[in-house]
Design an enzyme around this catalytic site. Structure first.
Site, PDB file in Angstrom:
ATOM      1  CB  CYS A  88      -1.102   0.092   1.430  1.00 51.79           C
ATOM      2  SG  CYS A  88      -1.993  -1.280   1.395  1.00 51.79           S
ATOM      3  CB  CYS A 107     -12.941  -1.363   6.478  1.00 50.28           C
ATOM      4  SG  CYS A 107     -12.844  -2.651   8.035  1.00 50.28           S
ATOM      5  CG  HIS A 133      -6.109   2.288   0.702  1.00 55.37           C
ATOM      6  ND1 HIS A 133      -5.251   2.594   0.253  1.00 55.37           N
ATOM      7  CD2 HIS A 133      -6.136   0.647   1.090  1.00 55.37           C
ATOM      8  CE1 HIS A 133      -3.928   2.333   0.772  1.00 55.37           C
ATOM      9  NE2 HIS A 133      -4.490   1.261   1.024  1.00 55.37           N
TER      10      HIS A 133
END
Lengths: 121, 387
Positions: free
Chosen positions: B85, B208, B334
């Site tokens: 990430c 999340c 994300h």
């Protein structure tokens, strides 16, 4: 189940043949002295519960196992191990508290299963 | 090392782009960055592309070369970098180094990811490629699981409550509502957050970040090219990267990431500033508890105070420690390989005074991008230049 619990509650990790450093493994070089002589050693599967979580949505390769509870346990020999709780606590109240004494009670495919040390006695 | 400046930025919205290829997302973002700068694309000397899971989810690699070809760049070195990430942050740092060291005068950093076409199990599996599959990965640990472990220990150690941590979610989801690039802004009550379905105990749904598609790009230039740059330039004061352990057993503690601590120390030293001089922060809130741990690791607040800072509004846009004015990963989304560059994009808008959630008087911005189980981290510090 109690017969499984009493049967050899040990776990295999690695020990450096040169300096004695323990490691949960796998590791090619000793984290302390960089020796390549990391050898399997059996240690007591007793320790303390550091934390746990319940994986409700497993990745594809663990789909058949789910839901399962991943647990981090500090073994008394000083090594931190990631394994699973033998009994899945779907409610918080069913889970051993953090800091509880735990003991390895089996495992497969390299996954150590832990239960509270007083269970099944 | 010579001074490096951001000359142009571009970004797609983060979210669902079912009809757009990853190449098209990346090319459009990078083309926007080049066009905005006013500079000639023929002068770009290097391209670094951050991407993590195009291999497993799309079956497509060599994205750096494909994107450069689509942009019409010369036969320059084009390199894909991967650090889970943190891939986008690492791409940015390599582009920074290419210009700072004099290898070239202009370098392009691009981040791109496409995830929403795949089902949750496949996405979790692809992201789990960042787990160490010889150690923790064997247990079936996932990334939500890692932060579930951290949360449980954190709440016991510091006495943070579910509602305290929900304050992070409320803030970031609310910020996302006002960011046109954000995927999942929302006005949520503490009850809605605390009663949402469990994902990985004690993490619930809104704790999340979502899976996302998206791309972002930044064009970096040396100081002697600034006379041709159209937008108000932003200087890169520091770009630091550090590694941490890939294994839980290798971390000193479940409630800290040593890679963040090391990268932050490196960045503050490089920039010659302290955490107190930072006006606004975009950090890696892949989960609500992560924002708290990251903020403490970055030295923005004392250990154990992260949840209280959020609950008291100190990390809000108008607080004294504004964090994730963009909505962060929780609300903006994300697209993993793009996230680190999306953070730079948001920070540049802040320093130009042009952000939809503008932090008043923002002069210095910090970005924090964390990969895997803390195996890679980048921290960048940017400063506004006088118009």
């Amino acid at each position: 189940m109690s017969s499984v619990l009493s049967a050899s509650p040990v776990i295999e990790i690695l020990r450096c043949a040169d300096c004695g450093q323990l490691d949960p493994g796998p590791r090619e070089l000793c984290a302390s002295c960089y020796s390549p002589r990391m050898e399997p050693v059996t240690v007591d599967g007793d320790g303390v519960l550091v934390s746990w979580t319940l994986v409700r949505r497993p990745p594809t390769r663990f789909q058949a196992d789910g839901p399962y509870a991943v647990a981090v346990v500090d073994l008394d020999c000083g090594v931190r191990l990631t394994g699973r709780l033998a009994s899945v606590p779907f409610e918080e109240a069913e889970a051993p508290p953090l800091g509880a004494r735990m003991r390895v009670c089996g495992g497969s495919a390299g996954i150590a299963l832990f239960a509270p040390a007083d269970a099944g006695r | 090392m010579r001074p490096v400046f951001v000359a142009g930025i571009g970004s797609s919205a983060f979210g669902r782009h079912p009809e757009t290829s990853i190449e098209a997302l990346a090319i459009r973002a990078a083309d926007a960055a080049i066009r905005e700068s006013g500079l000639d694309r023929g002068d770009v000397g290097a391209l670094y592309l951050g991407n993590f899971v195009a291999g497993p989810l799309l079956g497509q690699e060599v994205l750096a070369g494909l994107v450069a070809d689509g942009l019409g760049l010369p036969q320059i070195p084009c390199t894909k970098v991967e650090g889970a990430c943190a891939s986008g942050g690492i791409a940015f740092r390599h582009a920074y180094l290419a210009v700072a060291t004099g290898m070239c005068d202009m370098a392009l950093a691009v981040g791109a990811e496409k995830m929403t076409h795949a089902d949750t199990a496949a996405v979790t599996s692809a992201l789990n490629c960042a787990m160490d599959f010889r150690s923790d990965g064997v247990s079936g640990l996932t990334f939500p699981g890692l932060f579930g472990l951290a949360w449980r220990l954190y709440e016991q150690r510091y006495g943070a409550t579910r509602d305290d941590i929900s304050a992070v979610v409320r803030k970031n989801k609310g910020n996302g509502l006002r960011n046109p690039l954000a995927q999942m802004g929302a006005e949520l009550s503490v009850e809605e957050i605390g009663n949402a379905r469990l994902i990985c105990d004690p993490l619930r749904l809104y704790d999340c970040c979502p899976a996302s598609d998206g791309a972002a790009a930044v064009l970096l230039v040396a100081g002697d090219r600034l006379r041709d740059v159209i937008p108000q330039p932003v200087q890169v004061l520091a770009s630091a990267q550090a590694r941490g352990s890939a294994r839980i057993a290798g971390h000193p503690d479940l409630c800290t990431f040593e890679a963040t601590v090391a990268a932050a120390q490196g960045a503050y030293a490089q920039a010659g500033i302290t955490a107190d001089e930072v006006s606004c922060v975009e950090l890696h809130d892949c989960f609500s508890i992560a924002e708290i741990i990251d903020a403490e690791d970055l030295g923005l607040m004392p250990r154990g105070a992260g949840a209280a800072y959020a609950a008291e509004g100190r990390t809000a846009v108008d607080g004294d420690r504004p964090i994730n004015a963009s909505g962060g990963l929780l609300a903006k989304g994300h697209p993993v390989g793009a996230t680190g560059l999306g953070q730079i994009y948001e920070s540049v808008l802040q320093l130009r005074g042009a952000h939809p959630n503008q932090v008043k008087g923002a002069k210095v911005a910090l970005t924090h991008n964390l990969g895997g189980t803390g195996v890679a981290c980048t921290v960048n510090i940017l400063r506004a230049t006088d118009a």
